[in-house]
Design a protein around this motif. Structure first.
Motif, PDB file in Angstrom:
ATOM      1  N   ALA A   1       0.604  -0.799  -0.203  1.00  0.00           N
ATOM      2  CA  ALA A   1       0.270  -0.125   0.382  1.00  0.00           C
ATOM      3  C   ALA A   1       1.064   1.720   0.346  1.00  0.00           C
ATOM      4  O   ALA A   1       0.438   2.088  -0.007  1.00  0.00           O
ATOM      5  CB  ALA A   1      -1.102  -0.152   1.402  1.00  0.00           C
ATOM      6  N   VAL A   2       2.157   0.974   0.369  1.00  0.00           N
ATOM      7  CA  VAL A   2       2.706   1.904   0.098  1.00  0.00           C
ATOM      8  C   VAL A   2       3.548   2.714  -0.911  1.00  0.00           C
ATOM      9  O   VAL A   2       3.785   3.773  -0.950  1.00  0.00           O
ATOM     10  CB  VAL A   2       4.007   1.637   1.673  1.00  0.00           C
ATOM     11  N   THR A   3       3.146   2.005  -1.982  1.00  0.00           N
ATOM     12  CA  THR A   3       3.947   2.112  -3.257  1.00  0.00           C
ATOM     13  C   THR A   3       3.188   3.523  -3.651  1.00  0.00           C
ATOM     14  O   THR A   3       3.823   3.905  -3.913  1.00  0.00           O
ATOM     15  CB  THR A   3       3.666   0.941  -4.143  1.00  0.00           C
ATOM     16  N   SER A   4       1.939   3.618  -4.433  1.00  0.00           N
ATOM     17  CA  SER A   4       1.633   5.032  -4.291  1.00  0.00           C
ATOM     18  C   SER A   4       2.140   6.146  -4.451  1.00  0.00           C
ATOM     19  O   SER A   4       2.587   6.719  -4.498  1.00  0.00           O
ATOM     20  CB  SER A   4      -0.279   4.937  -4.149  1.00  0.00           C
ATOM     21  N   PRO A   5       1.915   6.727  -2.669  1.00  0.00           N
ATOM     22  CA  PRO A   5       2.776   7.523  -2.132  1.00  0.00           C
ATOM     23  C   PRO A   5       4.203   7.784  -2.783  1.00  0.00           C
ATOM     24  O   PRO A   5       4.831   8.834  -2.522  1.00  0.00           O
ATOM     25  CB  PRO A   5       1.847   7.761  -0.771  1.00  0.00           C
ATOM     26  N   LEU A   6       4.938   6.843  -2.262  1.00  0.00           N
ATOM     27  CA  LEU A   6       6.138   6.817  -2.701  1.00  0.00           C
ATOM     28  C   LEU A   6       6.678   6.733  -3.608  1.00  0.00           C
ATOM     29  O   LEU A   6       7.218   8.049  -4.236  1.00  0.00           O
ATOM     30  CB  LEU A   6       6.984   5.233  -1.880  1.00  0.00           C
ATOM     31  N   LEU A   7       6.078   6.500  -4.989  1.00  0.00           N
ATOM     32  CA  LEU A   7       5.634   6.856  -6.124  1.00  0.00           C
ATOM     33  C   LEU A   7       5.789   7.958  -7.107  1.00  0.00           C
ATOM     34  O   LEU A   7       6.020   8.219  -7.425  1.00  0.00           O
ATOM     35  CB  LEU A   7       5.517   5.473  -7.548  1.00  0.00           C
ATOM     36  N   ALA A   8       4.511   8.812  -5.707  1.00  0.00           N
ATOM     37  CA  ALA A   8       4.190  10.004  -6.158  1.00  0.00           C
ATOM     38  C   ALA A   8       5.643  10.842  -5.671  1.00  0.00           C
ATOM     39  O   ALA A   8       6.317  11.611  -6.438  1.00  0.00           O
ATOM     40  CB  ALA A   8       3.543  10.469  -5.812  1.00  0.00           C
TER      41      ALA A   8
ATOM     42  N   LEU B   1       9.685   2.260   6.433  1.00  0.00           N
ATOM     43  CA  LEU B   1       9.143   1.179   7.646  1.00  0.00           C
ATOM     44  C   LEU B   1       7.978   1.464   8.568  1.00  0.00           C
ATOM     45  O   LEU B   1       7.473   2.067   8.263  1.00  0.00           O
ATOM     46  CB  LEU B   1      10.384   0.771   8.332  1.00  0.00           C
ATOM     47  N   PRO B   2       7.091   0.086   9.096  1.00  0.00           N
ATOM     48  CA  PRO B   2       5.597   0.192   9.769  1.00  0.00           C
ATOM     49  C   PRO B   2       6.863   0.684  11.554  1.00  0.00           C
ATOM     50  O   PRO B   2       7.299  -0.051  11.673  1.00  0.00           O
ATOM     51  CB  PRO B   2       4.995  -1.030   9.538  1.00  0.00           C
ATOM     52  N   LEU B   3       5.636   1.334  11.975  1.00  0.00           N
ATOM     53  CA  LEU B   3       6.268   1.825  13.191  1.00  0.00           C
ATOM     54  C   LEU B   3       5.015   1.076  14.332  1.00  0.00           C
ATOM     55  O   LEU B   3       4.280   0.087  13.926  1.00  0.00           O
ATOM     56  CB  LEU B   3       5.079   3.489  13.642  1.00  0.00           C
ATOM     57  N   PRO B   4       5.722   0.913  15.359  1.00  0.00           N
ATOM     58  CA  PRO B   4       6.999   1.980  15.846  1.00  0.00           C
ATOM     59  C   PRO B   4       8.693   1.456  15.666  1.00  0.00           C
ATOM     60  O   PRO B   4       8.214   0.736  15.656  1.00  0.00           O
ATOM     61  CB  PRO B   4       7.205   1.821  17.874  1.00  0.00           C
ATOM     62  N   VAL B   5       9.416   2.555  15.263  1.00  0.00           N
ATOM     63  CA  VAL B   5      10.962   1.587  15.244  1.00  0.00           C
ATOM     64  C   VAL B   5      11.706   2.200  16.428  1.00  0.00           C
ATOM     65  O   VAL B   5      11.913   3.508  16.588  1.00  0.00           O
ATOM     66  CB  VAL B   5      11.242   2.158  13.458  1.00  0.00           C
ATOM     67  N   ALA B   6      11.877   1.287  17.788  1.00  0.00           N
ATOM     68  CA  ALA B   6      12.809   1.483  18.614  1.00  0.00           C
ATOM     69  C   ALA B   6      13.956   1.123  18.142  1.00  0.00           C
ATOM     70  O   ALA B   6      13.991   0.779  19.731  1.00  0.00           O
ATOM     71  CB  ALA B   6      11.713   1.620  20.050  1.00  0.00           C
ATOM     72  N   GLU B   7      15.106   2.288  17.792  1.00  0.00           N
ATOM     73  CA  GLU B   7      16.082   1.231  17.496  1.00  0.00           C
ATOM     74  C   GLU B   7      16.810   1.842  17.390  1.00  0.00           C
ATOM     75  O   GLU B   7      17.369   3.151  16.893  1.00  0.00           O
ATOM     76  CB  GLU B   7      16.105   0.317  15.841  1.00  0.00           C
ATOM     77  N   PRO B   8      18.241   1.825  18.447  1.00  0.00           N
ATOM     78  CA  PRO B   8      19.311   2.887  18.627  1.00  0.00           C
ATOM     79  C   PRO B   8      20.031   2.888  17.535  1.00  0.00           C
ATOM     80  O   PRO B   8      20.220   4.594  17.323  1.00  0.00           O
ATOM     81  CB  PRO B   8      20.223   2.444  19.811  1.00  0.00           C
TER      82      PRO B   8
END
Length: 288
Positions: A103-110, A148-155
């Motif tokens: 589903a991310v491809t449309s906003p990303l490619l725009a 990436l899907p949130l949350p991303v809690a990586e230092p």
């Protein structure tokens, strides 16, 4: 007498719109400013370029000739300026983008299309990543940025603008008691076992589990498609994004809106200590 850049832009926009108010709105000017700019152009040329009545605006034969000559020349100047700015800021080479979720491809490619229009000397490659190897492509430097899907809690990772936000659904077998509901509350869940892809951090799973299911039994599977297959076979339920119903339908699987549960948000993410100039420029573009 030289012709100002804004006057050129007003003429070109008006030649396309053939409407003073729409041209003013497009260029963020007042209609009076558009009229004044056109008068300067016509004085410079020495003849009318448009015919104007209360009902319509049209190009004169001279206006059509001027537009045909000016438009490609101005586009070439704009492209030259964009290339010079790109080179001056080190914006060249290849930008490598990753994304997790169709589903991310449309906003990303725009974003990619509009970014490339501003930086014509760069190339962009994209690749789909997997839920079971969420951070691997970034950490292995296979991509410069990854959605990436949130949350991303990586230092070692930093998140930026969100490109997609979607509601949470519960994927259940079509024959399941919950499949008959129009929406599911945490109280409806009982002691259902939850299925997730393997290698997901525990904090990520906890974020997406309904509050009342925080101590629920969870099973890890190889990937997202395996999760859906196991749900359809009656081995458990899964919290999924709204895109699942549209992009991953399969017999025996029903997705029902899940109340009081965190949404699925997808954000641009990068290695905190290593972001190339081209990736940084793309982030700025995505933000603005």
């Amino acid at each position: 007498m030289a012709m100002e850049r804004q006057d050129i832009e007003v003429f070109l926009a008006l030649a396309e719109e053939l409407h003073f108010a729409r041209t003013a709105e497009r260029l963020r000017l007042t209609p009076a400013a558009v009229s004044q700019s056109l008068k300067r152009v016509e004085r410079r040329v020495g003849a009318p370029l448009f015919t104007r009545t209360t009902r319509r605006v049209d190009l004169t034969p001279l206006g059509r000739q001027f537009h045909a000559d000016l438009e490609p020349a101005y586009a070439q100047v704009q492209a030259a300026i964009a290339r010079a700015v790109s080179t001056a800021h080190g914006l060249s080479g290849n930008l490598r983008l990753g994304y997790m979720s169709a589903a991310v491809t449309s906003p990303l490619l725009a974003l990619v299309d509009s970014f490339r229009a501003q930086t014509p000397d760069i190339s962009v490659s994209i690749q789909e990543t997997t839920l079971a190897d969420l951070y691997g492509p970034l950490r292995r430097a296979e991509v410069d940025l990854c959605v990436l899907p949130l949350p991303v809690a990586e230092p070692d990772l930093t998140t930026g603008p969100t490109l997609l936000s979607e509601a949470a659904l519960l994927a259940v077998p079509t024959t399941h008691r919950l499949a008959r509901l129009t929406s599911i509350t945490p109280a409806d869940l009982g002691d259902e076992p939850f299925l997730f892809a393997q290698n997901l951090p525990q904090y990520w799973i906890g974020h997406h589990l309904p509050a009342t299911a925080s101590s629920a039994r969870t099973t890890r599977l190889a990937g997202f498609q395996e999760v859906l297959a196991y749900v359809a076979s009656g081995h458990g339920v899964a919290v999924v994004g709204d895109q699942t119903s549209r992009l991953y339908p399969r017999p025996g699987l029903t997705c029902v809106p899940l109340e009081a549960t965190a949404r699925f948000d997808y954000a641009l993410t990068w290695r905190t200590d290593a972001i190339p100039p081209l990736a940084s420029a793309f982030l700025t573009h995505a933000t603005t």
